[in-house]
Motif scaffolding. Structure first.
Motif, mmCIF file in Angstrom:
data_model
loop_
_atom_site.group_PDB
_atom_site.id
_atom_site.type_symbol
_atom_site.label_atom_id
_atom_site.label_comp_id
_atom_site.label_asym_id
_atom_site.label_seq_id
_atom_site.Cartn_x
_atom_site.Cartn_y
_atom_site.Cartn_z
ATOM 1 N N ARG A 13 -13.042 -30.615 -69.728
ATOM 2 C CA ARG A 13 -12.198 -31.804 -69.617
ATOM 3 C C ARG A 13 -12.534 -32.617 -68.368
ATOM 4 N N GLY A 14 -12.623 -33.916 -68.539
ATOM 5 C CA GLY A 14 -12.828 -34.810 -67.409
ATOM 6 C C GLY A 14 -14.271 -35.015 -67.009
ATOM 7 N N ARG A 15 -15.214 -34.368 -67.699
ATOM 8 C CA ARG A 15 -16.617 -34.540 -67.311
ATOM 9 C C ARG A 15 -17.128 -35.948 -67.606
ATOM 10 N N ASN A 16 -16.467 -36.645 -68.519
ATOM 11 C CA ASN A 16 -16.901 -38.003 -68.844
ATOM 12 C C ASN A 16 -16.558 -38.997 -67.739
ATOM 13 N N VAL A 17 -15.641 -38.620 -66.845
ATOM 14 C CA VAL A 17 -15.215 -39.523 -65.771
ATOM 15 C C VAL A 17 -15.339 -38.782 -64.444
ATOM 16 N N SER A 18 -16.397 -39.054 -63.709
ATOM 17 C CA SER A 18 -16.617 -38.370 -62.438
ATOM 18 C C SER A 18 -16.445 -39.345 -61.283
#
Length: 394
Positions: A327-332
């Motif tokens: 989760r959240g790897r698309n937005v770093s």
């Protein structure tokens, strides 16, 4: 050294417990200082390391050896293998201080671990500073593989097996169980091969947990994988602690569904194999309005097949953990900030353009702790969303 210097305590969960005074002054780097200690073999006593000229500590939640450091010290080359600065056993404790009064510093332990090597360059002008890389105690576990292929005992509890595997290498080690009842599950049948540290990681993952070395002497933590729903520990705001930042949206290494499978079950001779157990976890639109399964990002499945997930119940317990890791790897987002020595990988931070902006929760994947007073701290974080960039973000 000031007469009122003291160490900030470390709580039962492995987190530094800063005083209210230190928390109020943590953004003021003018009084920052660093020091290091050489520890006795049992960690019960310590002596000062020579003057630190620089260096940094790094902490990465995605690495098995979570904490590493490089110190630059004014020291003498260890000609004798029994020297305190030779890489054959000494442990070093590294600390960064927050000046809480004119004559007092609150010291925060950043890591404790063995000296991994010693290096010194020389020129016509003489010898330069001694470079000393450190690694946390998981590196010692990692180096101590099994003599032969090994498997788990299904009659042993997971936390018992993890503790035993660690203490076989480090008899003085403590393993702190933060998992609630998760570690009380019986071990799945897992082929550990000859990798002790890898086997410990597999055992923890089989019940939705992770194992890592803490800041203290030979102390390990067995804990659930952090989630974005955990309590916020720190506020990072532009115009406050954040000095620079960068951010990215991407499809690379991004998943919105996890499929966890065991392996096909053997049966009596002549009978067909039982199908492998499996379970899934899906990112919903409530969790992420942009990257949810079947939404604008499409359907992206991370398939995980492991022998330790030998029942449907174990697959179902593991699937949410793997989804949280995805989760959240698309937005770093990475940021440079004033130094907070008490922050940890796995902390949930609230990243905002201003202190009055809406909450934007993110998980810290990695951190650096510079030992120089003027150096910035670097963070990498992930989450479902980025803070609104229209409110003065850098």
């Amino acid at each position: 050294m000031g007469t009122r210097d003291y160490d900030a305590p470390i709580g039962p969960d492995g987190r530094v417990q800063l005083s209210a005074r230190a928390q109020a002054l943590i953004q003021d780097s003018s009084g920052a200082a660093a020091r290091a200690w050489l520890l006795s073999s049992d960690g019960s006593s310590r002596s000062p390391l020579p003057l630190i000229r620089g260096g940094s500590v790094s902490a990465d939640a995605k690495s098995m050896v979570r904490r590493t450091a490089t110190l630059s010290v004014h020291g003498v080359w260890p000609d004798d293998p029994t020297s305190q600065l030779a890489p054959y056993g000494p442990r070093v404790q590294v600390q960064r201080g927050v000046r809480v009064a004119t004559d007092a510093i609150e010291w925060v332990t950043l890591m404790t671990g063995p000296i991994w090597s010693s290096k010194q360059d020389r020129s016509k002008a003489g010898a330069g500073p001694l470079a000393i890389p450190l690694k946390d105690e998981m590196a010692v576990i990692e180096a101590d593989g099994f003599d032969a292929a090994t498997s788990t005992n299904p009659a042993e509890k997971v936390i018992t097996a993890v503790t035993r595997l660690i203490q076989e290498t480090l008899p003085l080690a403590q393993v702190v169980d933060l998992s609630g009842n998760l570690g009380q599950a019986l071990c799945a049948k897992i082929d550990l091969q000859q990798a002790r540290a890898g086997g410990i990681t597999k055992l923890a993952a089989s019940v939705g947990c992770e194992v890592y070395a803490g800041r203290e002497f030979q102390t390990f933590y067995f804990a659930p994988v952090p989630t974005l729903d955990d309590s916020t520990r720190w506020l990072l705001a532009y115009g406050g602690v954040i000095t620079t930042s960068s951010r990215e949206r991407t499809r690379d290494d991004t998943y919105n569904r996890v499929l966890v499978k065991g392996t096909a079950q053997g049966t009596a001779s002549g009978e067909a194999q039982k199908p492998a157990p499996y379970a899934e976890a899906i990112l919903t639109s409530d969790m992420d309005p942009h990257a949810y399964y079947g939404g604008p990002l499409g359907r992206r499945t991370w398939k995980i097949e492991r022998a330790e997930y030998d029942t449907a119940a174990k697959c179902a317990a593991a699937a949410p953990m793997w989804l949280e890791r995805a989760r959240g790897r698309n937005v770093s987002q990475s940021a440079s900030t004033l130094v907070n020595p008490a922050a940890d990988p796995g902390d949930v931070v609230d990243l905002r353009p201003t202190k009055s902006s809406p909450r934007c929760a993110r998980i810290v994947d990695s951190l650096t702790y510079p030992l120089g007073a003027a150096d910035a701290q670097n963070w990498t974080t992930r989450g479902d969303e980025l803070p609104d960039s229209t409110e003065g973000a850098a």
